[in-house]
Design a protein around this motif. Sequence first.
Motif, PDB file in Angstrom:
ATOM      1  N   ALA A 864       0.833  -1.199   0.000  1.00  0.00           N
ATOM      2  CA  ALA A 864       0.000   0.000   0.000  1.00  0.00           C
ATOM      3  C   ALA A 864       0.868   1.250   0.000  1.00  0.00           C
ATOM      4  O   ALA A 864       1.864   1.344   0.702  1.00  0.00           O
ATOM      5  N   LEU A 865       0.480   2.220  -0.829  1.00  0.00           N
ATOM      6  CA  LEU A 865       1.220   3.480  -0.901  1.00  0.00           C
ATOM      7  C   LEU A 865       0.759   4.421   0.200  1.00  0.00           C
ATOM      8  O   LEU A 865      -0.425   4.460   0.539  1.00  0.00           O
ATOM      9  N   THR A 866       1.723   5.197   0.729  1.00  0.00           N
ATOM     10  CA  THR A 866       1.327   6.278   1.630  1.00  0.00           C
ATOM     11  C   THR A 866       0.708   7.396   0.807  1.00  0.00           C
ATOM     12  O   THR A 866       0.786   7.396  -0.433  1.00  0.00           O
ATOM     13  N   GLY A 867       0.106   8.359   1.495  1.00  0.00           N
ATOM     14  CA  GLY A 867      -0.507   9.486   0.790  1.00  0.00           C
ATOM     15  C   GLY A 867       0.487  10.237  -0.064  1.00  0.00           C
ATOM     16  O   GLY A 867       0.205  10.599  -1.221  1.00  0.00           O
ATOM     17  N   THR A 868       1.674  10.492   0.477  1.00  0.00           N
ATOM     18  CA  THR A 868       2.691  11.223  -0.272  1.00  0.00           C
ATOM     19  C   THR A 868       3.169  10.403  -1.462  1.00  0.00           C
ATOM     20  O   THR A 868       3.352  10.929  -2.563  1.00  0.00           O
ATOM     21  N   GLU A 869       3.381   9.088  -1.241  1.00  0.00           N
ATOM     22  CA  GLU A 869       3.830   8.238  -2.350  1.00  0.00           C
ATOM     23  C   GLU A 869       2.795   8.198  -3.457  1.00  0.00           C
ATOM     24  O   GLU A 869       3.141   8.235  -4.645  1.00  0.00           O
ATOM     25  N   ARG A 870       1.531   8.136  -3.097  1.00  0.00           N
ATOM     26  CA  ARG A 870       0.483   8.102  -4.115  1.00  0.00           C
ATOM     27  C   ARG A 870       0.470   9.390  -4.920  1.00  0.00           C
ATOM     28  O   ARG A 870       0.347   9.370  -6.147  1.00  0.00           O
ATOM     29  N   ARG A 871       0.616  10.531  -4.227  1.00  0.00           N
ATOM     30  CA  ARG A 871       0.618  11.818  -4.924  1.00  0.00           C
ATOM     31  C   ARG A 871       1.781  11.901  -5.911  1.00  0.00           C
ATOM     32  O   ARG A 871       1.617  12.332  -7.053  1.00  0.00           O
ATOM     33  N   ILE A 872       2.970  11.456  -5.473  1.00  0.00           N
ATOM     34  CA  ILE A 872       4.136  11.480  -6.359  1.00  0.00           C
ATOM     35  C   ILE A 872       3.946  10.509  -7.513  1.00  0.00           C
ATOM     36  O   ILE A 872       4.301  10.797  -8.670  1.00  0.00           O
ATOM     37  N   ALA A 873       3.350   9.346  -7.227  1.00  0.00           N
ATOM     38  CA  ALA A 873       3.098   8.379  -8.300  1.00  0.00           C
ATOM     39  C   ALA A 873       2.162   8.967  -9.355  1.00  0.00           C
ATOM     40  O   ALA A 873       2.367   8.799 -10.570  1.00  0.00           O
ATOM     41  N   GLU A 874       1.126   9.664  -8.902  1.00  0.00           N
ATOM     42  CA  GLU A 874       0.183  10.281  -9.843  1.00  0.00           C
ATOM     43  C   GLU A 874       0.862  11.351 -10.697  1.00  0.00           C
ATOM     44  O   GLU A 874       0.637  11.435 -11.910  1.00  0.00           O
ATOM     45  N   LEU A 875       1.706  12.172 -10.067  1.00  0.00           N
ATOM     46  CA  LEU A 875       2.409  13.224 -10.812  1.00  0.00           C
ATOM     47  C   LEU A 875       3.397  12.623 -11.809  1.00  0.00           C
ATOM     48  O   LEU A 875       3.532  13.106 -12.946  1.00  0.00           O
ATOM     49  N   ALA A 876       4.117  11.584 -11.365  1.00  0.00           N
ATOM     50  CA  ALA A 876       5.067  10.935 -12.271  1.00  0.00           C
ATOM     51  C   ALA A 876       4.342  10.298 -13.447  1.00  0.00           C
ATOM     52  O   ALA A 876       4.802  10.361 -14.601  1.00  0.00           O
ATOM     53  N   ALA A 877       3.203   9.675 -13.173  1.00  0.00           N
ATOM     54  CA  ALA A 877       2.426   9.044 -14.241  1.00  0.00           C
ATOM     55  C   ALA A 877       1.907  10.073 -15.233  1.00  0.00           C
ATOM     56  O   ALA A 877       1.698   9.756 -16.415  1.00  0.00           O
ATOM     57  N   SER A 878       1.721  11.320 -14.759  1.00  0.00           N
ATOM     58  CA  SER A 878       1.227  12.364 -15.664  1.00  0.00           C
ATOM     59  C   SER A 878       2.321  12.925 -16.557  1.00  0.00           C
ATOM     60  O   SER A 878       2.042  13.742 -17.435  1.00  0.00           O
ATOM     61  N   GLY A 879       3.575  12.523 -16.314  1.00  0.00           N
ATOM     62  CA  GLY A 879       4.659  12.939 -17.187  1.00  0.00           C
ATOM     63  C   GLY A 879       5.593  13.991 -16.624  1.00  0.00           C
ATOM     64  O   GLY A 879       6.534  14.413 -17.294  1.00  0.00           O
ATOM     65  N   LEU A 880       5.406  14.427 -15.362  1.00  0.00           N
ATOM     66  CA  LEU A 880       6.284  15.453 -14.783  1.00  0.00           C
ATOM     67  C   LEU A 880       7.654  14.871 -14.466  1.00  0.00           C
ATOM     68  O   LEU A 880       7.788  13.696 -14.103  1.00  0.00           O
ATOM     69  N   THR A 881       8.682  15.699 -14.588  1.00  0.00           N
ATOM     70  CA  THR A 881      10.023  15.278 -14.200  1.00  0.00           C
ATOM     71  C   THR A 881      10.168  15.357 -12.682  1.00  0.00           C
ATOM     72  O   THR A 881       9.338  15.962 -11.992  1.00  0.00           O
ATOM     73  N   ASN A 882      11.258  14.775 -12.170  1.00  0.00           N
ATOM     74  CA  ASN A 882      11.502  14.825 -10.723  1.00  0.00           C
ATOM     75  C   ASN A 882      11.606  16.265 -10.232  1.00  0.00           C
ATOM     76  O   ASN A 882      11.089  16.620  -9.165  1.00  0.00           O
ATOM     77  N   VAL A 903       7.863   3.665  -4.333  1.00  0.00           N
ATOM     78  CA  VAL A 903       6.673   3.349  -5.140  1.00  0.00           C
ATOM     79  C   VAL A 903       6.952   2.162  -6.057  1.00  0.00           C
ATOM     80  O   VAL A 903       6.153   1.208  -6.146  1.00  0.00           O
ATOM     81  N   TYR A 904       8.093   2.199  -6.764  1.00  0.00           N
ATOM     82  CA  TYR A 904       8.442   1.106  -7.671  1.00  0.00           C
ATOM     83  C   TYR A 904       8.545  -0.218  -6.911  1.00  0.00           C
ATOM     84  O   TYR A 904       8.075  -1.260  -7.372  1.00  0.00           O
ATOM     85  N   ARG A 905       9.183  -0.172  -5.729  1.00  0.00           N
ATOM     86  CA  ARG A 905       9.353  -1.404  -4.956  1.00  0.00           C
ATOM     87  C   ARG A 905       8.011  -1.969  -4.517  1.00  0.00           C
ATOM     88  O   ARG A 905       7.745  -3.167  -4.636  1.00  0.00           O
ATOM     89  N   LYS A 906       7.133  -1.083  -4.009  1.00  0.00           N
ATOM     90  CA  LYS A 906       5.844  -1.545  -3.499  1.00  0.00           C
ATOM     91  C   LYS A 906       4.947  -2.081  -4.613  1.00  0.00           C
ATOM     92  O   LYS A 906       4.185  -3.032  -4.410  1.00  0.00           O
ATOM     93  N   GLU A 914       5.321   1.476 -16.866  1.00  0.00           N
ATOM     94  CA  GLU A 914       4.531   0.559 -16.041  1.00  0.00           C
ATOM     95  C   GLU A 914       3.734   1.327 -14.988  1.00  0.00           C
ATOM     96  O   GLU A 914       2.585   0.991 -14.691  1.00  0.00           O
ATOM     97  N   LEU A 915       4.350   2.384 -14.446  1.00  0.00           N
ATOM     98  CA  LEU A 915       3.669   3.186 -13.435  1.00  0.00           C
ATOM     99  C   LEU A 915       2.410   3.819 -14.026  1.00  0.00           C
ATOM    100  O   LEU A 915       1.352   3.847 -13.382  1.00  0.00           O
ATOM    101  N   GLY A 916       2.498   4.302 -15.273  1.00  0.00           N
ATOM    102  CA  GLY A 916       1.341   4.919 -15.905  1.00  0.00           C
ATOM    103  C   GLY A 916       0.203   3.936 -16.065  1.00  0.00           C
ATOM    104  O   GLY A 916      -0.962   4.272 -15.838  1.00  0.00           O
ATOM    105  N   ARG A 917       0.548   2.682 -16.441  1.00  0.00           N
ATOM    106  CA  ARG A 917      -0.502   1.680 -16.619  1.00  0.00           C
ATOM    107  C   ARG A 917      -1.151   1.333 -15.281  1.00  0.00           C
ATOM    108  O   ARG A 917      -2.372   1.233 -15.167  1.00  0.00           O
ATOM    109  N   VAL A 918      -0.315   1.168 -14.212  1.00  0.00           N
ATOM    110  CA  VAL A 918      -0.854   0.815 -12.898  1.00  0.00           C
ATOM    111  C   VAL A 918      -1.743   1.922 -12.361  1.00  0.00           C
ATOM    112  O   VAL A 918      -2.847   1.677 -11.851  1.00  0.00           O
TER     113      VAL A 918
END
Length: 924
Positions: A864-882, A903-906, A914-918
């Motif tokens: 399970a992702l934490t709130g912060t991890e989920r937010r970063i995952a969503e932003l990364a999936a949208s195409g933003l750089t680090n 996020v990748y490990r979990k 792959e992150l975008g698809r998930v």
Amino acid sequence: MFQYPVGRIVESERIAGFLRAVESWPAALVLDGEAGIGKSTVWEAGLQRAREAGMHVLSARAWGAESVRAWATVAELLADVTPDIVAELPEVQRGAVTGLLMRDRLDEPADQAPVANSQVLAAAMLSIIDALEQSAPVLIAIDDLQWLDPSSQAVIGFVARRVRRRTALLLTHRTDADAGHASTAWLHLDSVNGIQRMQLHPLTLGGLHEVIAQRLGRSFPRPTVVRIADVSGGNPFYALELARALGNQPLRSDTELPTSLAELVRLRVGALSDEVRAVLLVTASTSDPTVEMISAAMGASVERTVELLESSEGAGVVTVIGNRVRFNHPLLARGVYTDAEPRQRRQVHRRLADLVAETELRARHLALAATTADPVTLAALDQAAAVARHRGAPAEAAELLELAIGLGADSAQRRIQAADNHIRAGDTGTASSILAPAIERSAPGVTRSVAYLLRSAVLIHTQGYLRGIDDLQSALADASGDAMLTAFVRTMLAFAQVRADLYDEATANAREALAEAERLGVDQLISSALAVNAWIDCLCGRDYDRAAMRRALELEAVELDAPVTLSAGAINAVLLIWTGEVEDAAVQLQAVRDRLLDRGADTEMLWVSLNAVMLGILRGDYAAAAADARDTVERAERLGGAHVMSIALTMRGAVAAYTGDDEAARTDLRTALELANSCRSPYADLASALLAFLEVSVGAYEAALDTLEPMLRVFDTVPGAEFASKGYLPDAVEALVAVGRWEQAEPLAAALEDTGRRFHRPWQLAVGARCRSMVLLAAGKVVEAEAAAAEAMRHHQRLAMPFERARTQLVCAQIQRRRRRRRAAEAQFAEALGTFERLGAALWARRAEAGAGPVGVDADAGRALTGTERRIAELAASGLTNREMAAELYVSPKTVEAHLTQVYRKLGIRSRAELGRVMGRSAR
């Protein structure tokens, strides 16, 4: 090389507007400008307007009262206070004010002279201002701020930083390139727009310190920097030249100017006649030169003296106002003095010694006129040093004693007295160098014991407890013939040993000190020994004796000037913080604060301010914690030393971490950790724990565990699970659970709960149950986890720590989500969010806000992702750089990278594709 802007006259309407604003907030108006532009006229107009408006006015002209005439400006300000207000002051403050206004008493023997210092007088002024403000606004007006004597400056600076309402300062300041100037870095007001000024000034004291450190790669003790600032007038070029020439020597009255600056002075005065230069030498040799004094010292008529002074005035060297004579820049005075032959200087001081009556002035002139240690001069110096010490001018007292030493009257006792004064003045380096010969030359016994005791204070202050312990042990060995000194030193040694993790040695010494104190029957000694025993018991993982602590409080002689670290009241306040009784701790700490303020113990207020920071954080008053953190840093900078600076930066970093200022927190805490490690300070663990808390706050759990690894490695060797020694455990548990190492977290949670149950500690019981809940949830035991979380919330009901309660609510919410109770989860998230937002805990508010959304990508506890991890995952999936995500979330790119790794490990993926698809599947 350095050009300073020319000031302009302030219109009287501006003053009127300024005075009207005083009704609503503290304010200061500084009227800057060169000689002759009418500053004093505008100042007088301001006083008249203030009186017409019904304000209380305390006014003074700072006419050249230098260090040996301490309190001159403060005395003039207090002369405007009515006797009935003085009569209502606390006894210590009333005595200080009365003694200051009755200046003839200052020449009494030391045991009869009124005991006063800058802190007592500052506390008295604050009390007076509070009384005056009840009926009308207050105006503190000082003309020619650049001539303010250091002792008055300390008092007025203290007051300016602490006035809270309806008080204003109207100040004139002469800043042209040829005029005298003193730094105004000491003048601060809480209001953002509190200080109004007209032009830029030469560098402040802090600025000069920074320039010297950057250009020369070294720092000077604060008293030396203050003197450099005085002589250079804040000109960085002059200051650097002075600093280069000093090397490792202190800046004394007879220290010659470096060649570059001496040439500048000679260019100004070299063309003047010998007779004019002789008049200037007399003027430079006295602290408060008047035409009459100069005339008498010269053996010339007043008319001839005025004629000679006017010649130098025309050359831009001095200014004559009434019968007062002032150099246009302190550098000119120093150059004239040091350029004269030693024989000429001695002759001038010999004449001046016959003309002045004040004890300190006369002693100084006698010493500077002497070539041998004659009994009359030595007696005068010893008496003057005692008077200066009682008047709260330790730097001046130390210099007078060193004059006696320099004349050949070198004794261990004088060195000890001089060192003690240097420590009080904040110059620990000079104190240490003075003490070394006293220790080397003294035979074993009480005198050498006291010298070791003083040097241990220097070493603890600058290099940490371990370095100070060696000298304390030497002091203990030498004190064997004096039972009271032995008990006192042993108590100090026990306090230092426990802070160096020498638990058995500290316990043994504390027990012996208490036994000796009981045999002697001295209440204050018994009180300190009882309090230190309680302190050590708590740090050693033992429950301390509450009845013994109550006895310590009853026996404490609060009227005595005992070290705050041995004060039962101060120690009790900290013990209450550690045991989670924060409301009682606030009451006790405020009592200590009030007591120290009443007697003006400003330096010892460092203890109060640093502990008040943690108390404010725990109670959820981040604004108060931030104010105390600023106060702690200010005091630490004034005192100097790696150990005390590590403490101050840790406190400021703690506030930044809890309020979500990621960058500031990391900067302060990493610097604090570096300083603490350099002197093996116990605050290294606290700085590390706070860095780990910051990493947990942003979800960088691997980074948190890396930071905590040294403490986790020695977990079993540190006794107990007290807040003071193992406050990092809740963060360690959360980080271990988050990375899937929940089995390693289980004994940490158990340790918290065990301490809580054995000693009835509410903090350990609450956070211990929360940690157990997280471990159970990670193990898939959802029902048991829910019961543990409910137990934690019950313990929170008797724990006034809102942040900790909200943090537990996040765990409760996550459990409800796991049980598919969406509404219950969102209600818990919302309540936690409200608490975090009210406190100002920005990072945790974002976590609560993110947690209130969809359940998550995967319901499996290990993934399970934490709130912060989920937010970063969503932003990364949208195409933003680090870097773009870091800017969006107000964190560093490295923090984003650490989160993505988690996020990748979990999620068991390796790429952003792959992150975008998930994340796309999760959104559906």
